[in-house]
Design an enzyme around this catalytic site. Structure first.
Site, mmCIF file in Angstrom:
data_model
loop_
_atom_site.group_PDB
_atom_site.id
_atom_site.type_symbol
_atom_site.label_atom_id
_atom_site.label_comp_id
_atom_site.label_asym_id
_atom_site.label_seq_id
_atom_site.Cartn_x
_atom_site.Cartn_y
_atom_site.Cartn_z
ATOM 1 N N SER A 190 -24.803 49.440 -39.712
ATOM 2 C CA SER A 190 -25.288 50.508 -39.024
ATOM 3 C C SER A 190 -24.868 51.751 -39.752
ATOM 4 C CB SER A 190 -24.708 50.501 -37.646
ATOM 5 O OG SER A 190 -25.061 51.330 -36.666
ATOM 6 N N ASP A 224 -32.919 44.280 -32.188
ATOM 7 C CA ASP A 224 -31.979 45.524 -32.319
ATOM 8 C C ASP A 224 -33.007 46.598 -32.464
ATOM 9 O OD1 ASP A 224 -30.602 47.405 -33.346
ATOM 10 O OD2 ASP A 224 -30.246 46.646 -35.331
#
Length: 334
Positions: free
Chosen positions: A178, A277
């Site tokens: 991330s 995602d």
């Protein structure tokens, strides 16, 4: 070690002055709440489940940078593999640049599993977080941590013994998930123009579910109120003074004026994405941009269609996490 917990509200007069809803609140008296952050846990020698050992080290006093080192059970590892030194993975945790920690239960559990299965030496960096330390502080901290690791190639008397005794400085990797994967990109670009100590080179980079964005919507991103999305809100929260805003090259690596991706200073890259995602399309976007940039290394894309953001961190022993870790094993050792 202090436990990571929300700071209690002690006054009815203080007001929220900034927030990323459900993740972080900043109050008028300067206190900060991070309601979704997991507790800190101590490092431990010979984890009873995996045999992995961990310890905490100070990288820098000014600024304050520390790290948690993870070492596999070398006796068991040497029975399963040739008794050579281990790949070194310098890792940058996720959390939007504003929460989570190298010392959290979440990442500690993940790395005990990860290290036991990949047979590598991990340095998980504890960089400074926004809003107490706005970007670009985290980028500088992570670069300094990588320099600290590279400096051990000189084998000085002050060196960290785990790195000297077990680390292979010809196989240094950087990795992150991330926001941490965003840091990986920035570090790899910087290494293209700024040498590391002892002329150490980065062999490979792991970008798991990388956090990138831009003012132009791509893929399934909504066109309406695009710059009011959560991804934009986070960037403006952690780097409000960013030149170019959401098109700063650190969040939009193909922005006008951004360094050419052909300058990424490593020999191989793996970009990992998850089908459910919110950042899935950005991962593909980044992969395609690197592929089309003229970069000369080995580029891989790995997708798990039925999983969501950083599933392997939240559930490190799940079937799909185990599959991804096996891919990392191959990436680190081939």
């Amino acid at each position: 070690m202090l436990m990571a917990s929300a700071i209690p509200i002690t006054s009815y007069n203080k007001e929220i002055v900034a927030e990323v809803p459900t993740y972080i609140r900043v109050f008028s008296d300067g206190t900060v709440e991070r309601p979704r952050e997991t507790p800190y846990v101590s490092a431990s020698l010979h984890d009873p489940r995996t045999g992995v050992s961990s310890k905490d080290v100070v990288v820098s006093q000014n600024p304050t940078i520390s790290a948690r080192l993870y070492l596999p059970n070398v006796t068991i590892s040497n029975q399963q593999h040739q008794p050579n030194k281990l790949p070194i993975l310098v890792y940058f945790h996720g959390g939007g640049f504003f929460f989570e920690s190298a010392f959290s239960q979440l990442y500690h559990d993940h790395f005990n599993t990860f290290v036991s299965q990949t047979n590598c030496l991990v340095i998980s960096v504890e960089y400074r977080l926004a809003p107490e330390h706005l970007l670009p502080a985290a980028y500088g901290d992570c670069w300094n941590a990588l320099k600290w690791v590279a400096s051990h190639s000189a084998k000085t008397e002050q060196a960290e013994p785990w790195l000297i005794e077990h680390g292979d400085f010809n196989r240094i990797f950087i990795g992150g998930d991330s926001a941490g994967a965003n840091i990986v990109h920035t570090i790899a670009i910087r290494a293209g123009t700024e040498a590391l100590p002892c002329d150490v080179k980065i062999l490979g980079a792991i970008l798991s579910h990388p956090y990138f964005f831009s003012s132009n919507p791509i893929g399934s991103e909504p066109v309406t109120d695009h710059e009011l999305s959560l991804l934009s809100l986070i960037w403006n929260f952690v780097y409000p003074s960013a030149p170019g805003g959401i098109d700063n090259p650190m969040i939009n690596p193909v922005a006008p004026g951004a360094p050419n991706l052909s300058g990424l200073a490593c020999s191989k890259i793996i970009v990992c994405i998850a089908g459910k995602d919110i950042l899935r399309d950005r991962g593909v976007w980044y992969f395609d941009a690197v592929k089309n940039s003229g970069w000369q290394g080995e580029l891989q894309l790995f997708e798990e269609n039925e999983e969501d953001h950083v599933y392997h961190i939240f559930n490190p022993e799940s079937e799909n996490a185990t599959k991804l870790i096996k891919r990392f094993l191959s990436f680190l050792h081939d």
